[in-house]
Design a protein around this motif. Structure first.
Motif, PDB file in Angstrom:
ATOM      1  N   UNK A 150       0.843  -1.200   0.000  1.00 16.76           N
ATOM      2  CA  UNK A 150       0.000   0.000   0.000  1.00 16.76           C
ATOM      3  C   UNK A 150       0.880   1.253   0.000  1.00 16.76           C
ATOM      4  N   UNK A 151       1.877   1.274   0.881  1.00 15.43           N
ATOM      5  CA  UNK A 151       2.745   2.450   0.964  1.00 15.43           C
ATOM      6  C   UNK A 151       3.476   2.675  -0.355  1.00 15.43           C
ATOM      7  N   UNK A 152       3.932   1.583  -0.972  1.00 10.45           N
ATOM      8  CA  UNK A 152       4.623   1.719  -2.259  1.00 10.45           C
ATOM      9  C   UNK A 152       3.678   2.279  -3.325  1.00 10.45           C
ATOM     10  N   UNK A 153       2.423   1.825  -3.299  1.00 12.95           N
ATOM     11  CA  UNK A 153       1.446   2.330  -4.268  1.00 12.95           C
ATOM     12  C   UNK A 153       1.249   3.837  -4.105  1.00 12.95           C
ATOM     13  N   UNK A 154       1.443   4.323  -2.899  1.00  8.32           N
ATOM     14  CA  UNK A 154       1.304   5.762  -2.654  1.00  8.32           C
ATOM     15  C   UNK A 154       2.629   6.499  -2.813  1.00  8.32           C
ATOM     16  N   UNK A 155       3.600   5.825  -3.410  1.00  6.76           N
ATOM     17  CA  UNK A 155       4.831   6.504  -3.778  1.00  6.76           C
ATOM     18  C   UNK A 155       5.952   6.409  -2.761  1.00  6.76           C
ATOM     19  N   UNK A 160      11.096   5.621   3.164  1.00  4.46           N
ATOM     20  CA  UNK A 160       9.780   5.975   3.675  1.00  4.46           C
ATOM     21  C   UNK A 160       9.062   4.725   4.172  1.00  4.46           C
ATOM     22  N   UNK A 164       7.811   4.863   7.861  1.00 11.82           N
ATOM     23  CA  UNK A 164       6.376   5.054   8.044  1.00 11.82           C
ATOM     24  C   UNK A 164       5.607   3.753   8.223  1.00 11.82           C
ATOM     25  N   UNK A 165       6.209   2.626   7.789  1.00 15.04           N
ATOM     26  CA  UNK A 165       5.487   1.353   7.880  1.00 15.04           C
ATOM     27  C   UNK A 165       6.201   0.355   8.794  1.00 15.04           C
ATOM     28  N   UNK A 168       6.741   1.671  12.721  1.00 19.91           N
ATOM     29  CA  UNK A 168       5.512   1.647  13.525  1.00 19.91           C
ATOM     30  C   UNK A 168       4.917   0.244  13.663  1.00 19.91           C
TER      31      UNK A 168
END
Lengths: 247, 259
Positions: A150-155, A160, A164-165, A168
């Motif tokens: 998901x994070x990769x899909x959002x760039x 990051x 961010x993933x 946490x």
């Protein structure tokens, strides 16, 4: 209610201690009524005037051992966790080493690092290092790969994703490991001092115990206990803050 | 400038996956174009490569051969300025509140805190999430989680919205309601939507275009245009006829997939 039950249990234990203490040989066991004056003398710096210097030394050794354990443990854990080959080759070895009672290494640590602070720091480090490394390894396995997608899909790039993933998502396990590591670093330093040193809380405990000053000995143990409990309270506060979302 | 009827162009794309029992061809020579503002649904039996195709449009999967163009530019990786994706598993970050989850893409895009907060806050009421801003994902129902995920995709305001079976995990009633809700959002934003589903009802109810895919290896079997008005009634003669036709095509492929 819990508080009341806890206080009740505490009083019962104190009462039992008093009874057993009075009935025993005063050289081997002391009742709380004898510990209180000893504790007062200790805190007023009558029995051990150099208590503050010794507490400070122990605290500094613990801080040093813990800082080293965290840095090395994180570095080692991430290196093993992100590198499949190294992780497969060395991961089981780390786990096996952790299973060895660490105290068997202490004699050689004293030979290498001498009788002063360095060997205590090394021992505290050794005890604290493994829980951090293993927590990182366990934490990495717990990261839901879908969240990374998901994070990769959002760039998100690798950094990051990490910040961010991964961090946490691992935090629960990681913070648990850091907390265990702190407790073990404290144990390592104090056990190290008891096994052989001239200064520090462990050395004072050894001194009092060796001279059969049992009341002083118990008072020193109580001060050490306060130190340990205090560090754990700080750690648990940090833990609660970090894990607010999971309550 | 891209011709408006070719916002997305998939050109002769093939994809193989290595598995323990040898390579499996997921997509074979697939070509498809989608125009701006369309609601294009990919439908087909399980394992026909619908999700793989969607992954390629989103830049998460790379074709072995052929190419994928979005806005006339070849896709080389995820591009959140043009494409936003909603997955079947909402994939919310459990340590972020609803609002923070909706803000995620904006945050990565580097927009200022106040601005992204304003955008996300404005999105919540139409998502049916008013009053849930400070809740954590574990406090939400499945449908609400998926609406948060859709909010996260809408927040970055892309031309293209990819949806991979977004309602697949929901119960039938919620699913129908979410479909109506999505239709409403789509008609207001006029985004181009590529929607993957198993559900004939969903496909017929929502799409301007339906691409039927074959059983593995996935190919485009046929493309149906649905020049019908919204909201649609499943009982209208056109839709009943289309449904029969669509079912005929899918049935054949599903039978092949089962063998």
């Amino acid at each position: 209610m819990t508080l009341l039950a806890r206080a009740g249990l505490f009083l019962v234990l104190l009462g039992l201690w008093e009874a057993v203490g009075r009935a025993s040989n005063p050289l081997l066991a002391v009742p709380p009524s004898a510990v209180l004056p000893a504790l007062r003398d200790l805190l007023l710096l009558r029995s051990y005037p150099d208590l503050p210097a010794n507490v400070l030394l122990t605290v500094r050794e613990i801080a040093m051992a813990y800082a080293l354990a965290v840095v090395a443990g994180l570095a080692c854990g991430f290196a093993l966790g992100f590198n499949r080959l190294i992780g497969r080759a060395w991961g089981p070895m780390i786990a096996a080493l952790y299973a060895v009672p660490a105290v068997v290494w202490y004699p050689s640590l004293m030979l290498f690092f001498g009788l002063d602070a360095a060997s205590k720091i090394a021992f505290g480090f050794l005890l604290g290092f493994f829980p951090v490394t293993l927590a990182v390894l366990a934490g990495i396995r717990q990261v839901n790969p879908h969240l990374v997608t998901v994070a990769r899909a959002y760039g998100a790039g690798p950094l990051t994703v990490f910040g961010r993933v991964m961090v946490p998502a691992m935090l629960f396990t990681l913070v648990g490991g850091l907390r265990t590591a702190l407790a073990l670093a404290v144990v390592g330093v104090i056990v190290g001092e008891i096994l052989g040193s001239k200064r520090g809380m462990g050395a004072l405990i050894n001194h009092a115990y060796g001279l059969l000053r049992t009341a002083d000995y118990v008072a020193l143990v109580l001060v050490t206990l306060a130190l340990v409990v205090g560090s754990d309270v700080v750690a648990s506060l940090a833990e609660r803050r970090a894990l607010k979302w999971s309550e | 400038m891209t011709a408006p009827d070719r916002l997305i162009a998939v050109e002769r794309v093939t994809k193989r996956y290595a598995t323990s029992s040898g390579p499996v061809e997921a997509l074979h020579d697939v070509s498809l174009t989608v125009g701006e503002g369309e609601f294009c649904t990919l439908i087909g039996p399980s394992g026909c490569g619908k999700s793989t195709l969607l992954g390629m449009l989103g830049g998460l999967v790379h074709p072995d051969s052929g190419r994928v163009l979005v806005d006339a530019r070849p896709v080389t990786g995820p591009d959140p300025r043009r494409v936003a994706t909603v997955f079947q598993d909402p994939g919310l970050f459990p340590w972020r509140t609803v609002l923070e989850n909706v803000e995620f893409g904006l945050e990565l895009g580097g927009s200022a805190a106040a601005r992204r907060r304003a955008i996300a806050t404005e999105l919540l009421p139409p998502l049916g999430l008013k009053g849930f801003a400070e809740k954590y994902p574990r406090e939400l129902s499945g449908g609400m989680k998926q609406r948060v995920a859709i909010g996260r995709a809408l927040a970055i305001d892309t031309k293209i919205l990819l949806m991979d079976e977004p309602f697949g995990a929901l119960d039938e009633q919620t699913r129908v309601l979410m479909g109506e809700w999505l239709l409403d959002i789509w008609r207001r934003t006029r985004k181009t939507v590529i929607f993957v589903t198993h559900s004939l009802h969903e496909a017929l109810f929502l799409s301007t275009r339906i691409a039927v895919m074959t059983a593995r290896p996935g190919r485009i079997k046929s493309v149906l245009d649905l020049p019908l008005d919204y909201p649609r009634s499943m009982e209208s003669p056109e839709l009943v006829a289309l449904r029969a036709k669509l079912w005929g095509e899918i049935r054949e492929e599903s039978l092949r997939a089962m063998q």
